[in-house]
Write a protein that holds these residues in place. Structure first.
Motif, short mmCIF file in Angstrom:
data_model
loop_
_atom_site.label_atom_id
_atom_site.label_comp_id
_atom_site.label_asym_id
_atom_site.label_seq_id
_atom_site.Cartn_x
_atom_site.Cartn_y
_atom_site.Cartn_z
N SER A 167 34.52 19.70 -14.64
CA SER A 167 34.02 20.84 -15.80
C SER A 167 35.31 21.99 -16.54
CB SER A 167 32.62 21.53 -15.42
OG SER A 167 31.72 20.64 -14.97
N GLN A 227 29.37 26.73 -18.30
CA GLN A 227 28.45 25.37 -17.20
C GLN A 227 26.82 25.80 -17.32
OE1 GLN A 227 30.75 25.85 -13.51
NE2 GLN A 227 31.27 23.76 -14.09
N GLU A 268 26.14 22.21 -24.44
CA GLU A 268 27.18 20.95 -24.53
C GLU A 268 28.30 21.04 -25.91
OE1 GLU A 268 25.02 17.83 -23.68
OE2 GLU A 268 23.96 18.45 -22.36
#
Length: 287
Positions: free
Chosen positions: A39, A247, A270
């Motif tokens: 990530s 995240q 997102e």
């Protein structure tokens, strides 16, 4: 509850149209494809790429980890930027700057290198999975190396966006040791929060090692003597102008801490590009 209120406040702000183009400095712990996809490394690539595609002017930095294949990544040294010695704990550490471009993009990456701290080592931990005892000094060297290189570039960022614990000392230095530097005097700092990716503390001498100009160990008296991931995150939050939740699941202690300090927070999404651009404009409005 406090954090949710901050999320709502940002979401309900008026949408700003026609964002002023900015100079954005990205300071990353990891960038894909130079390290495996995580990530952190994927955002390290995608954030500068997205902002560059929106016509913002960017500069991007990361450490030159020993796992990076210089030939495959087409890294080469920038002689005019290399050669400075940074003194940490009364020891000189030569600063080497390398550069490469991410294939398929227009993103150029500057690499901070040093034989002792980076080129002969992996990232957080050694081959046996044991965190390096001098990770704190490595983060300090990286932070100062980036800022000294930006000064040499004679480039003045509006936004400095820090990602990963290796960049967490940068906000502190920007607001103390470098506060009067023309390159950084007006800059606003954004820190991304991720899940924990370092296990041990950063060494007993971290507070002393961080000293440089007006960045005095006394300023760290409110933090635990054993600096770990959480303490380093709190330090970054205290000296940042904005926080990005990078995240879905991040350290709850740090998100609650950021909310308690009333630092503007960009919630996780997102599809983050529009929101991040508006967030930059919120903390650094067009003058």
């Amino acid at each position: 509850m406090v954090l949710c209120n901050y999320f709502s406040t940002f979401a309900n702000d008026n949408i700003v149209l026609g964002m002023a183009k900015k100079k954005i400095l990205f300071i990353n712990q990891e960038i894909s494809p130079y390290v495996p996809d995580t990530s952190l490394s994927v955002l390290g690539r995608e954030l500068p790429k997205a902002m560059q595609e929106r016509d913002h002017e960017i500069r991007t930095f990361m450490p030159k980890w020993g796992t990076i294949n210089e030939r495959r990544g087409q890294l080469h040294e920038v002689i005019r930027l290399s050669g400075m010695n940074l003194i940490i704990n009364d020891t000189d550490h030569p600063l080497i700057i390398k550069v490469a471009s991410i294939v398929g993009t227009r993103v150029q990456v500057y690499f901070i290198d040093n034989d002792d701290y980076f080129s002969k080592r992996q990232m957080t931990a050694d081959e046996n999975g044991v965190d390096y005892a001098d990770n704190g000094e490595r983060a300090i060297f990286f932070a100062r190396g980036v800022l000294e290189t930006v000064k040499k570039l004679r480039w003045v960022p509006d936004i400095i966006h820090c990602q990963g614990w290796m960049s967490a000392v940068v906000p502190f230095y920007i607001k103390t040791a470098y506060k009067d530097e023309p390159s950084f005097a007006d800059a606003k700092v954004v820190t991304s929060l991720f899940t924990k990716n370092i296990t041990n503390d950063l060494g007993a001498s971290f507070k002393q090692s961080v000293e440089y100009r007006d960045a005095k160990p006394a300023l760290l008296s409110a933090y635990n003597d054993s600096f770990d991931f959480e303490e380093l995150g709190k330090l970054a939050i205290d000296y940042s102008d904005g926080i990005m939740i990078a995240q879905e699941e991040v350290n709850a202690e740090l998100t609650d801490y950021a909310a308690s300090k009333k630092v503007p927070i960009l919630p996780y999404a997102e599809d983050w590009a529009d929101g991040l651009e508006q967030f930059y404009d919120k903390i650094y409005p067009d003058k």
